[in-house]
Design a protein around this motif. Structure first.
Motif, short mmCIF file in Angstrom:
data_model
loop_
_atom_site.label_atom_id
_atom_site.label_comp_id
_atom_site.label_asym_id
_atom_site.label_seq_id
_atom_site.Cartn_x
_atom_site.Cartn_y
_atom_site.Cartn_z
N LEU A 138 0.85 -1.18 0.00
CA LEU A 138 0.00 0.00 0.00
C LEU A 138 0.89 1.24 0.00
CD1 LEU A 138 -2.72 -0.97 2.63
CD2 LEU A 138 -2.99 -0.87 0.15
N ALA A 139 0.26 2.38 -0.25
CA ALA A 139 0.94 3.67 -0.15
C ALA A 139 2.23 3.71 -0.95
CB ALA A 139 1.22 4.02 1.31
N LYS A 140 2.14 3.37 -2.22
CA LYS A 140 3.30 3.50 -3.11
C LYS A 140 3.43 4.98 -3.46
CE LYS A 140 2.83 -1.11 -5.12
NZ LYS A 140 2.57 -1.88 -6.36
N ALA A 141 4.13 5.69 -2.61
CA ALA A 141 4.12 7.15 -2.67
C ALA A 141 5.39 7.71 -3.28
CB ALA A 141 3.92 7.72 -1.26
N LYS A 142 5.22 8.83 -3.94
CA LYS A 142 6.31 9.55 -4.58
C LYS A 142 6.06 11.04 -4.38
CE LYS A 142 8.82 9.23 -8.97
NZ LYS A 142 8.76 8.65 -10.32
N SER A 143 7.10 11.78 -4.07
CA SER A 143 6.95 13.23 -3.88
C SER A 143 7.80 13.99 -4.89
CB SER A 143 7.34 13.64 -2.45
OG SER A 143 8.74 13.50 -2.25
N THR A 144 7.28 15.12 -5.33
CA THR A 144 8.01 16.02 -6.21
C THR A 144 7.96 17.41 -5.60
OG1 THR A 144 7.38 14.73 -8.15
CG2 THR A 144 8.17 16.96 -8.54
N VAL A 145 9.14 17.98 -5.38
CA VAL A 145 9.24 19.28 -4.72
C VAL A 145 10.04 20.22 -5.60
CG1 VAL A 145 9.99 20.51 -2.65
CG2 VAL A 145 9.17 18.16 -2.45
N ASN A 146 9.44 21.36 -5.95
CA ASN A 146 10.11 22.40 -6.72
C ASN A 146 10.37 23.60 -5.82
OD1 ASN A 146 10.02 21.51 -9.75
ND2 ASN A 146 7.98 21.04 -8.95
N THR A 147 11.60 24.08 -5.83
CA THR A 147 11.99 25.22 -5.01
C THR A 147 12.52 26.34 -5.89
OG1 THR A 147 12.57 23.77 -3.17
CG2 THR A 147 13.44 26.01 -3.11
N TYR A 148 11.99 27.54 -5.67
CA TYR A 148 12.44 28.73 -6.39
C TYR A 148 12.85 29.77 -5.34
CZ TYR A 148 9.31 26.56 -9.87
OH TYR A 148 8.66 25.69 -10.71
N ARG A 149 13.99 30.42 -5.58
CA ARG A 149 14.43 31.45 -4.65
C ARG A 149 15.19 32.53 -5.40
NH1 ARG A 149 19.09 32.53 -1.32
NH2 ARG A 149 18.56 33.43 0.71
N ARG A 201 4.06 18.03 -4.40
CA ARG A 201 2.94 17.11 -4.58
C ARG A 201 3.39 15.71 -4.18
NH1 ARG A 201 -1.90 16.70 -7.70
NH2 ARG A 201 -2.42 14.52 -8.16
N VAL A 202 2.58 15.06 -3.39
CA VAL A 202 2.80 13.66 -3.04
C VAL A 202 1.69 12.85 -3.70
CG1 VAL A 202 2.97 11.97 -1.20
CG2 VAL A 202 3.81 14.28 -0.82
N SER A 203 2.08 11.90 -4.50
CA SER A 203 1.14 11.02 -5.18
C SER A 203 1.28 9.62 -4.60
CB SER A 203 1.39 10.99 -6.69
OG SER A 203 1.26 12.28 -7.24
N ASP A 204 0.17 9.07 -4.15
CA ASP A 204 0.14 7.75 -3.54
C ASP A 204 -0.79 6.88 -4.38
OD1 ASP A 204 -0.20 5.51 -2.03
OD2 ASP A 204 -1.07 6.52 -0.30
N ASP A 205 -0.23 5.84 -5.00
CA ASP A 205 -1.01 5.03 -5.94
C ASP A 205 -2.03 4.13 -5.26
OD1 ASP A 205 0.36 6.16 -8.01
OD2 ASP A 205 1.78 4.52 -8.23
N ASN A 206 -1.72 3.63 -4.08
CA ASN A 206 -2.56 2.59 -3.47
C ASN A 206 -2.90 2.92 -2.03
OD1 ASN A 206 -2.34 1.07 -5.78
ND2 ASN A 206 -0.72 -0.24 -5.00
N ASN A 207 -4.17 3.20 -1.77
CA ASN A 207 -4.63 3.31 -0.39
C ASN A 207 -6.05 2.79 -0.29
OD1 ASN A 207 -4.46 3.79 2.31
ND2 ASN A 207 -4.63 6.00 2.17
N ARG A 208 -6.37 2.22 0.87
CA ARG A 208 -7.66 1.56 1.00
C ARG A 208 -8.75 2.50 1.51
NH1 ARG A 208 -7.13 -3.75 4.52
NH2 ARG A 208 -5.82 -2.38 5.78
#
Length: 981
Positions: free
Chosen positions: A449-460, A487-494
């Motif tokens: 479960l919770a096959k999660a991936k995060s993508t973080v963009n930082t600008y300064r 953004r955190v994307s989680d493919d599988n949650n019940r």
């Protein structure tokens, strides 16, 4: 206690401990004074290099050639080169004063907004109390907790890092409670430099790829200078626990089944808790019968236990004892292991895959990051210089995962059509009153479960001006803007509907569109169009694809953090005393931080069994503050000392919405003779609540809870989550130290500093039951309860409050030494930390000791401790055309669990409920070797072997180990090239 009292109370203990450390400390050194030298050496070197005053982190006044009163450890880019480290955070986290709380090896068990982040935690007080700066300026946070991801700054562009290991809020404002990490960029880079490397573990995983390129040049006839750099890093991670032999031993706690918790007596000569390998949870894909239920509670619910399953000394029918279902719904034997206790055992049925609850969790999450920056400065006039700067980074973390679906104590109706007729007849023949079977099941065929991936963009972006004013004054002003989107994307949650789908019946005649006898959800009987798809828990892969598609769905979470900051600073010398110039700095700052986040519709509606994401309502924090700092020399070449300087600072802060605060520091630096310098500092510091803590995102739920005011249980409203009414945390820091630079031993520097940090009003939360008991028994926290007219509890506020106290106390050693030898240089450097105390005290007075603790609680989310002491040493032999570096770090023997007592500890008694069969974690020494060959002045090649002896984490660690202190990778190889022209 006032400053004088504090100094006097600490002096004797400090002197005794200092003498002991000096007596035992080896001489140590380094190749480059800019790599990791004490602050004194750094200040002198920096002033000499730049030909004028420098500003040492922790202070705002310009200094030249004398030590800062607050300890400063400088880690230069030379350390990264010597050890073939690509990320500056990895280099810093090797320093013993840091605890690597958030790295790819320590985030695998968490689903967070930034899975691949690298944050810094000084003194073990939490990353939220360590202030991270870039060139003395704040950086935009990348998490709900307000922490800074070091991946957002290109390591290629970091010239050195100055670490203040003490409070510095008077200089930099809130969150500098345990210290400051200041990343100083190489904005004067000339020419082009490149770096490329590739690494892989001996087992073919944990790969690493790094590519970096940077360059700088003058323009406009030398009036301007521009630099730019980019880097890309990709780390392959490590697969599930079974990828490492030390992990698949499945070491875990098992409660001793022969320990009677009522009489507090051991009946088998073993302690209350056993540390065993080969453990497993009593779950199976087929479903294990762990109890039965009768109508109206008659006979109670029979639950899993040694007597139930093995001895039969309960009312559980023989037909159910030690049984599991097969794929056809028939009962077949389940092979139990040893020491069966609750749902834990040593060993397992051969049909049980892995140690359910672990696989397929990655031991180290894969990560990727791209970061870049450009900086330009231009002399507008002979006295004024303008600069602009821009950074962009993208960090991708994951995928990480949680275990396959586990369902505990599921009540399966005896008439469930997936239960075979033979099983049903057998059960009812043994006891016709049984209505349900209680089953533990794991749906292993569904994967994690919770096959999660995060993508973080930082600008300064930043714009700054600086200039000279009169002969002895200079000024600077800047504005920075930062934005993080994630953004955190989680493919599988019940979905919670899964639980309803487990209650299956046979369709009766007359149900529209459904043939009689068809398995349906019980809820469909009253709502035929609800779309519920029944779940068959018995057997591998028997859950239909239609049910999987309906109940296991994606979820997501987004965040947006923004920061505006502006400041103006003025430094100079207003007058001189008999001992030299008085240094002064004044300034003002303004900052506004906002945070907001959204989540998918199912998360917002609370439709998941356990949501991994959350929304974050809009929060805004603004602050206006001003400061003044003065450094006054009182002695110079006097009969009673070479020099004495007193430094004081005060900062007035107004936070909206957290109120006002005054922070201050007072320090002194005394050099009685040329070879030795003493320093001492006392400071008041603050931490502001994070977006997560101060969010209005509070939730109120009604629960039946124990009510000590009326006895029994009452229905209570419990408020959890954020609290906009929080106050600032307050910290008090005392440091005292000595710097040795003996004239009879050239190129030797050593500093030893004592630190004592106390935090009051630390933000924490307690359970509703703990709050109620504290009020009833100790007359504490009663302000967090609202009562009904009859005296029972109506509402308890279990959200974040300023409740706890924190304490960190110890010594830090920094030393370096360089000796010419055999036509080259032999360089030594040593960093050490000795922890006298690291503890938390909650609002009820319960003290949790975190020092002398390198064990774990079975999951990384609960790892908090630090060893009693830690050493990190680097030895380099350098010739003009080649060099060899040996890096060693030592983690001493420590406790597995500070709440328990093992055989080698005083007071051990097998009848004590806190007794345990093993309560120590073995020591570990790790050796890394790096070699560098300089082909010519522009090109060099390097290779490194980390963990040369392929040391596994200690065998006493539970399950996934403790990656905060021990290496989970094993022997690792890296090769690369560097070029500069």
């Amino acid at each position: 206690m006032n400053l004088q009292g504090a100094l006097l109370s600490r002096s004797s203990a400090f002197a005794l401990t200092l003498a002991a450390i000096v007596a035992q400390s080896p001489a140590s050194a380094q190749e480059n004074p800019g790599a990791s030298a004490p602050a004194a050496a750094q200040a002198s070197a920096g002033a000499a290099d730049e030909g004028g005053d420098i500003v040492v982190t922790g202070s705002r006044v310009g200094r030249k050639g004398y030590d800062a009163p607050t300890p400063v450890n400088v880690v230069g880019d030379e350390r990264l080169k010597q050890l073939a480290i690509d990320n500056v955070a990895d280099a810093l986290n090797q320093i013993p004063s840091f605890r690597p709380i958030n790295t790819p090896a320590s985030t695998f068990f968490r689903i967070s907004g930034n899975i691949g982040a690298r944050t810094l935690d000084l003194r073990g007080l939490g990353a939220t109390r360590t202030l991270t700066l870039v060139d003395g300026r704040r950086f935009v946070p990348s998490s709900d907790d307000g922490t800074i991801d070091i991946n957002g700054v290109p390591s290629m562009m970091v010239q050195r890092t100055e670490v203040v290991t003490g409070g510095a809020s008077a200089a930099y404002g809130a969150n500098a409670v345990s210290g400051v990490v200041n990343l100083i960029l190489d904005t004067k880079l000339n020419g082009i430099k490149g770096n490329a490397s590739y690494g892989i573990s001996q087992r073919g995983d944990a790969t690493s790829l790094f590519l970096g390129l940077a360059g700088g040049t003058d323009f406009a006839g030398g009036r301007g200078h521009i630099i730019a750099g980019v880097e890309y890093a990709e780390e392959g991670g490590i697969g599930p626990c079974e990828e490492r032999g030390w992990c698949k031993r499945y070491v875990n706690y098992v409660p001793n089944p022969g320990y009677n918790t009522t009489t507090r007596r051991s009946t088998n000569g073993l302690p209350a808790t056993l540390v065993l390998d080969g453990t497993s949870f009593v779950y199976n894909e087929n479903g294990i019968v762990v109890g039965a239920r009768k109508p109206n509670g008659t006979g109670g619910t029979i639950t899993l236990g040694q007597q139930v399953l093995n001895t039969g000394a309960t009312s559980l029918p023989n037909a159910l004892r030690g049984k599991q279902f097969d794929s056809a719904g028939n009962l077949v034997p389940y092979q139990f292991g040893n020491y069966l206790s609750g749902i834990l055992q040593q060993g397992a049925d051969p049909t049980q895959p892995y140690a359910l609850g672990l696989s397929p969790l990655p031991l180290m999450v894969p990560t990727k990051h791209f970061s870049s920056m450009a900086h330009a400065d231009y002399e507008l006039t002979d006295a004024i210089t303008a600069s602009v700067e821009f950074m962009y980074s993208k960090v991708v973390g994951g995928p990480t995962a949680r275990s396959a679906p586990l369902d505990a104590n599921v009540a399966i109706n005896i008439n469930n059509p997936y239960v075979s007729d033979a099983t049903r007849a057998s059960v009812l023949a043994s006891d016709p009153a049984i209505t349900h079977l209680i089953v533990n099941s794991s749906s292993w065929a569904l994967g994690s479960l919770a096959k999660a991936k995060s993508t973080v963009n930082t600008y300064r972006g930043a714009f700054a001006l600086k200039g000279d004013l009169f002969d002895t004054w200079d000024w600077d002003a800047y504005y920075t803007y930062g934005r993080v989107t994630s953004r955190v994307s989680d493919d599988n949650n019940r979905l919670a509907e899964w639980n309803s789908a487990l209650d299956v019946v046979s369709a009766p005649a007359g149900l529209a569109g459904i043939a009689p006898g068809t398995p349906i959800c019980r809820t469909t009987l009253t709502n035929p169009t609800n779309g519920c798809i029944p779940i068959n828990l018995f057997g591998f892969g028997n859950i239909s694809q239609a049910a999987i598609d309906r109940y296991i769905v994606p979820e997501w979470q987004t965040r947006k953090f923004e920061q505006h900051a502006a400041a103006v600073n003025l430094r100079g010398s207003p007058f001189s005393t008999w001992a030299g110039e008085v240094k002064m700095a004044v300034g003002a700052e303004w900052r506004r931080d906002t945070a907001v986040g959204d989540a998918d519709a199912n998360t917002l509606a609370g439709r998941f069994i356990a949501a991994n994401g959350s929304a974050l309502p809009f929060t805004k924090t603004s602050v206006v503050e001003g400061y003044v700092e003065v450094a006054v020399p009182l002695l110079k070449d006097s009969p009673i000392g070479r020099s004495l300087d007193v430094d004081g600072a005060v900062r007035q802060t107004h936070y909206n919405p957290f109120g006002n605060a005054t922070t201050w520091k007072l320090g002194a630096v005394y050099t009685p003779v040329e070879d030795i310098t003493f320093r001492v500092t006392r400071s008041r510091d603050i931490r502001a609540p994070s977006a997560r803590e101060s969010s209005p995102n509070a939730t109120t739920i009604q629960l039946p809870l124990p009510d000590p005011f009326v006895g029994g249980t009452s229905s209570q409203f419990v408020v959890t989550g954020g609290n906009p009414g929080l106050n600032l945390e307050k910290g008090d820091t005392f440091t005292a130290g000595v710097v040795f630079r003996p004239s009879f031993l050239r190129n030797f520097n050593m500093s030893i500093d004592y630190y004592d940090i106390k935090v009051d009003g630390a933000i924490d939360s307690l359970t509703g039951t703990a709050i109620a008991n504290a009020c009833k028994q100790k007359n504490l926290l009663c302000n967090l309860i609202q009562f009904n007219p009859n005296g029972s509890i109506n509402t308890v506020f279990s959200n974040f409050q300023n409740l706890s106290k924190l304490h960190a106390e110890g010594f830090e050693l920094v030393s370096d030494f360089r000796i010419p030898a055999l036509g080259g240089d032999l360089n030594f450097q040593v960093n050490g930390n000795y922890v006298l105390d690291l503890s938390t005290t909650d609002a009820t007075g319960v003290v949790t000791q975190l020092d002398n603790w390198t064990g774990n609680a079975g999951s990384v989310t609960n790892i908090q401790g630090v060893p009693r002491w830690k050493l990190d040493g680097v030895v380099t032999y350098a010739r003009p055309s080649w060099s060899m570096t040996f890096h060693g770090r030592y983690i001493p023997r420590a406790l597995l669990d500070p709440t328990k007592i093992g055989p080698e500890q005083d007071g051990y008694d097998i009848n004590d409920p806190n007794s345990i069969s093993e309560n120590h974690i073995a020591a570990r020494f790790y050796l890394d070797i790096t070699g560098t060959i300089k082909v010519n002045e522009s090109f060099e090649m390097f290779g490194t072997i980390n963990n040369v002896f392929d040391k596994d984490p200690p065998g006493q660690l539970r399950l996934i180990g403790n990656p905060l202190h021990f290496d989970p990778i094993g022997r690792f190889f890296k090769v690369g090239v560097r070029t500069r022209w």
